[in-house]
Scaffold this active site. Structure first.
Site: not given
Length: 389
Positions: A36, A131-132
């Site tokens: 993350d 983003d993860e």
């Protein structure tokens, strides 16, 4: 980072059987990572414009009074600034807060660079947004079969090649890995081994469990359930009586029973996001404000939901509303051309809110989803074709 010793010894992580005796087949243990990025949008702005933003409290998103925070730097978070917050409220809470307009094309490009780094270690990657992502590194493409070492090397390479930091969680399941990644932010690494997972889960606040939003959390607190330990001690029958099938799901998570695989090649039929609120949301203006971060999340997911993290688009957009008494309604339209941008989603959300008329009752949940998906470029012009919705 956590104070873990750097060792090349392979971990025993996973939900599989222990080693058997002679002649018995050994089940390979699972090692799941959740990677993350830390305050992804805000961190990119601080990296690219250090003279203006490094070390400053910044909020990526729209300006007050109508804007919404999409991401807040860690300098702003002690003041209570958070994503999905109205900009006017964030501005009031944090003196000197700097608002920065988002650059989605830049964020998407950085996401692709990070995805390339992840693929050096495994092709079993399930992206959740820009983003993860989840990774299964049970059998990594390089290096020892150690989730701890793979997570460290991934974080190091991301930092060296992009100048950005990431936090990671390592565990025997997706649930444990995801919660672990949030324990030592920013720039942290938390590892939970199989023999530690029940104790780890026991110490979690009940709101950290997947599927437990503010409304369900409040109901559990009324039952005296405040933590994972309380959930472990509550009979499954009691949970099912109060929450139906979800009660059984919560109990399984509390007992470390999560065998969901990391799904790298799943074909999405729809991409969406929704949010449950702790208080009623009334009126189209307030609903639109709360829909903006939801649309941003959907757009982010569309930006990396295709094969190997490529963008996809969709032609059908659905608005979901749930009233305070749990009555669910949906409004839907199908377009001639597929879309994926946040701006297009928000224009459609505004139209759907007013068609056939604005919601008369306050809502506790809002959601947006996109279906009829395609990976093809079908033009950039949005066509609001409500005649066929």
């Amino acid at each position: 980072m956590s104070g873990l010793e750097d060792t090349d010894m392979a971990e025993t992580a996973g939900t599989g059987r222990a080693r058997g005796g002679p002649g018995e087949e050994e089940e390979t243990a699972r090692r799941i990572l959740h990677v993350d990025m830390d305050a992804f949008y805000a961190q990119i702005e601080q990296r690219d414009f250090p003279g203006k933003y490094a070390g400053e409290p910044i909020a990526v998103g729209g300006n007050p009074p109508k804007g919404v925070v999409k991401a807040a730097s860690y300098e702003a978070r002690p003041y209570g600034v958070r994503s999905a917050q109205p900009a006017v409220e964030a501005d009031r809470q944090c003196p000197g807060l700097i608002f920065v307009s988002p650059r989605m094309e830049v964020y998407q490009e950085e996401s692709r660079r990070i995805r390339e780094i992840l693929h050096r270690y495994t092709d079993i990657i399930e992206p959740l947004s820009l983003d993860e992502a989840y990774l299964d590194v049970t059998e990594p493409k390089k290096g020892p079969p150690s989730g701890t070492l793979v997570a460290r090397r991934i974080r190091e390479e991301i930092c060296e090649e992009t100048g950005l930091t990431a936090s990671a969680g390592v565990g025997p399941s997706k649930f444990v890995a995801k919660v672990a990644s949030d324990q030592d932010k920013p720039d942290g690494l938390t590892v939970v081994r199989p023999e530690e997972q029940l104790e780890f889960i026991a110490g979690l606040p009940i709101g950290d469990f997947h599927g437990i939003g503010p409304v369900t959390e409040e109901k559990m607190q009324e039952m005296g359930i405040e933590s994972g330990a309380d959930l472990q001690d509550t009979p499954e029958k009691t949970l099912r009586r109060r929450f139906g099938k979800r009660g059984g799901h919560f109990k399984r998570l509390a007992m470390g029973e999560d065998d969901r695989p990391v799904q790298p090649d799943r074909e999405s039929k729809s991409v969406g996001a929704e949010r449950t609120f702790s208080e009623d949301i009334s009126g189209p203006k307030e609903m639109l404000s709360r829909l903006e971060p939801i649309a941003e999340r959907v757009a982010g997911r569309l930006g990396s939901a295709g094969p190997e993290g490529t963008p996809i688009r969709g032609r059908t957009v659905t608005l979901k509303l749930k009233s305070h008494d749990h009555e669910v309604s949906t409004r839907q339209t199908t377009l001639r051309r597929a879309i994926r941008s946040e701006e297009a989603l928000m224009r459609l959300a505004e139209r759907l809110l007013s068609r056939p008329h604005p919601p008369e009752e306050p809502v506790r949940l809002l959601g947006l989803s996109v279906s009829s998906l395609t990976g093809r470029e079908e033009g950039k012009q949005l066509e609001l074709d409500f005649g066929r919705g």
